[in-house]
Design a protein around this motif. Structure first.
Motif, PDB file in Angstrom:
ATOM      1  N   UNK A  44      -7.653 -83.241  99.646  1.00  0.00           N
ATOM      2  CA  UNK A  44      -7.191 -83.890 100.929  1.00  0.00           C
ATOM      3  C   UNK A  44      -5.608 -84.882  99.828  1.00  0.00           C
ATOM      4  N   UNK A  45      -6.450 -85.573  98.962  1.00  0.00           N
ATOM      5  CA  UNK A  45      -5.387 -86.441  98.057  1.00  0.00           C
ATOM      6  C   UNK A  45      -5.021 -85.751  97.311  1.00  0.00           C
ATOM      7  N   UNK A  46      -4.459 -84.512  97.240  1.00  0.00           N
ATOM      8  CA  UNK A  46      -3.817 -84.073  95.845  1.00  0.00           C
ATOM      9  C   UNK A  46      -3.977 -84.709  94.251  1.00  0.00           C
ATOM     10  N   UNK A  47      -5.122 -84.543  93.809  1.00  0.00           N
ATOM     11  CA  UNK A  47      -5.923 -85.188  93.015  1.00  0.00           C
ATOM     12  C   UNK A  47      -6.417 -83.724  91.600  1.00  0.00           C
ATOM     13  N   UNK A  48      -4.479 -84.002  91.361  1.00  0.00           N
ATOM     14  CA  UNK A  48      -4.743 -82.288  90.388  1.00  0.00           C
ATOM     15  C   UNK A  48      -4.964 -82.653  88.599  1.00  0.00           C
ATOM     16  N   UNK A  49      -4.200 -83.956  88.240  1.00  0.00           N
ATOM     17  CA  UNK A  49      -4.313 -84.937  87.154  1.00  0.00           C
ATOM     18  C   UNK A  49      -5.714 -84.842  86.519  1.00  0.00           C
ATOM     19  N   UNK A  50      -5.559 -84.132  85.242  1.00  0.00           N
ATOM     20  CA  UNK A  50      -7.804 -84.145  84.373  1.00  0.00           C
ATOM     21  C   UNK A  50      -6.630 -86.419  83.367  1.00  0.00           C
ATOM     22  N   UNK A  51      -7.304 -86.755  84.117  1.00  0.00           N
ATOM     23  CA  UNK A  51      -7.152 -88.376  82.917  1.00  0.00           C
ATOM     24  C   UNK A  51      -8.489 -88.215  81.878  1.00  0.00           C
ATOM     25  N   UNK A  52      -9.510 -88.381  82.407  1.00  0.00           N
ATOM     26  CA  UNK A  52     -10.428 -88.526  81.064  1.00  0.00           C
ATOM     27  C   UNK A  52     -11.257 -87.029  81.112  1.00  0.00           C
ATOM     28  N   UNK A  53     -11.670 -86.698  79.837  1.00  0.00           N
ATOM     29  CA  UNK A  53     -13.071 -86.154  79.771  1.00  0.00           C
ATOM     30  C   UNK A  53     -13.732 -86.152  78.649  1.00  0.00           C
ATOM     31  N   UNK A  54     -15.401 -85.918  78.810  1.00  0.00           N
ATOM     32  CA  UNK A  54     -16.165 -86.445  77.666  1.00  0.00           C
ATOM     33  C   UNK A  54     -17.003 -85.466  77.717  1.00  0.00           C
ATOM     34  N   UNK A  55     -17.515 -84.314  76.641  1.00  0.00           N
ATOM     35  CA  UNK A  55     -18.859 -83.747  76.001  1.00  0.00           C
ATOM     36  C   UNK A  55     -19.715 -84.426  76.384  1.00  0.00           C
ATOM     37  N   UNK A  56     -21.015 -83.123  77.125  1.00  0.00           N
ATOM     38  CA  UNK A  56     -22.415 -84.154  76.500  1.00  0.00           C
ATOM     39  C   UNK A  56     -22.962 -83.012  76.086  1.00  0.00           C
ATOM     40  N   UNK A  57     -24.355 -83.001  74.908  1.00  0.00           N
ATOM     41  CA  UNK A  57     -25.168 -81.584  74.463  1.00  0.00           C
ATOM     42  C   UNK A  57     -25.843 -81.249  75.536  1.00  0.00           C
ATOM     43  N   UNK A  58     -26.142 -81.556  77.140  1.00  0.00           N
ATOM     44  CA  UNK A  58     -26.492 -81.165  78.126  1.00  0.00           C
ATOM     45  C   UNK A  58     -26.145 -81.485  79.468  1.00  0.00           C
ATOM     46  N   UNK A  59     -26.515 -80.650  80.371  1.00  0.00           N
ATOM     47  CA  UNK A  59     -26.236 -81.146  81.649  1.00  0.00           C
ATOM     48  C   UNK A  59     -26.719 -82.168  82.296  1.00  0.00           C
ATOM     49  N   UNK A  60     -28.052 -82.093  81.823  1.00  0.00           N
ATOM     50  CA  UNK A  60     -28.667 -83.162  82.834  1.00  0.00           C
ATOM     51  C   UNK A  60     -27.763 -84.657  82.249  1.00  0.00           C
ATOM     52  N   UNK A  61     -27.383 -84.951  81.073  1.00  0.00           N
ATOM     53  CA  UNK A  61     -26.890 -86.070  79.876  1.00  0.00           C
ATOM     54  C   UNK A  61     -25.352 -86.333  81.108  1.00  0.00           C
ATOM     55  N   UNK A  62     -24.665 -84.722  81.080  1.00  0.00           N
ATOM     56  CA  UNK A  62     -23.470 -85.233  81.986  1.00  0.00           C
ATOM     57  C   UNK A  62     -23.805 -85.531  83.652  1.00  0.00           C
ATOM     58  N   UNK A  63     -24.973 -85.316  84.209  1.00  0.00           N
ATOM     59  CA  UNK A  63     -24.724 -85.892  85.244  1.00  0.00           C
ATOM     60  C   UNK A  63     -25.195 -87.276  85.207  1.00  0.00           C
ATOM     61  N   UNK A  64     -26.261 -87.071  84.729  1.00  0.00           N
ATOM     62  CA  UNK A  64     -26.584 -89.394  84.503  1.00  0.00           C
ATOM     63  C   UNK A  64     -25.848 -90.041  83.917  1.00  0.00           C
ATOM     64  N   UNK A  65     -24.317 -89.165  83.133  1.00  0.00           N
ATOM     65  CA  UNK A  65     -23.676 -90.598  82.921  1.00  0.00           C
ATOM     66  C   UNK A  65     -22.562 -90.224  84.268  1.00  0.00           C
ATOM     67  N   UNK A  66     -22.675 -88.831  85.095  1.00  0.00           N
ATOM     68  CA  UNK A  66     -21.669 -88.979  86.330  1.00  0.00           C
ATOM     69  C   UNK A  66     -21.727 -89.829  87.024  1.00  0.00           C
ATOM     70  N   UNK A  67     -23.802 -90.471  87.801  1.00  0.00           N
ATOM     71  CA  UNK A  67     -23.900 -90.896  88.480  1.00  0.00           C
ATOM     72  C   UNK A  67     -23.974 -92.392  88.282  1.00  0.00           C
ATOM     73  N   UNK A  68     -23.566 -92.724  86.893  1.00  0.00           N
ATOM     74  CA  UNK A  68     -23.549 -93.838  86.092  1.00  0.00           C
ATOM     75  C   UNK A  68     -21.954 -94.576  86.458  1.00  0.00           C
ATOM     76  N   UNK A  69     -21.241 -93.585  86.419  1.00  0.00           N
ATOM     77  CA  UNK A  69     -19.711 -93.696  86.645  1.00  0.00           C
ATOM     78  C   UNK A  69     -19.313 -94.031  87.865  1.00  0.00           C
ATOM     79  N   UNK A  70     -19.518 -92.562  89.188  1.00  0.00           N
ATOM     80  CA  UNK A  70     -19.400 -92.891  90.288  1.00  0.00           C
ATOM     81  C   UNK A  70     -19.318 -94.666  90.853  1.00  0.00           C
TER      82      UNK A  70
END
Length: 109
Positions: A44-70
């Motif tokens: 809807x908002x034409x969001x296509x450009x990657x500005x940031x990424x961060x790798x985590x050892x596990x998906x659980x840690x990545x999901x926890x970080x996503x919830x925090x950043x959101x």
């Protein structure tokens, strides 16, 4: 063995709207967003450009970080982006070099 995960932030070309996501396959997921096959919000908002990424050892840690950043204010997200991408440029060319043969054949940018 746990699968690693990635937190990522995308934006539109004007940097007015941001999307925070999580995936175990960064290249494929960003590619989907760039081709308009991401979620409804990014389409809807034409969001296509990657500005940031961060790798985590596990998906659980990545999901926890996503919830925090959101939960963060937009200004905080921008500051996070600038820690690795001060010019806030599209990082697609950086991550696409990690690519798989055939995946990027029809990519136009």
């Amino acid at each position: 063995m746990s699968k690693k995960g990635y937190l990522y932030i995308l934006s539109n070309k004007h940097r007015t709207v941001y999307y925070t996501g999580v995936t175990s396959q960064l290249l494929e997921r960003v590619y989907d967003h760039r081709r308009g096959r991401g979620c409804h919000f990014t389409k809807k908002y034409n969001i296509r450009e990657l500005l940031y990424y961060e790798e985590f050892p596990t998906m659980l840690e990545a999901i926890q970080a996503e919830k925090r950043v959101k939960r963060w204010k937009q200004a905080w997200k921008i500051e996070l982006i600038k820690t690795i991408n001060p010019e806030m440029v599209d990082l697609w060319s950086e991550v696409s070099t990690l690519g798989q043969p055939g995946l990027l054949d029809d990519e136009d940018g």
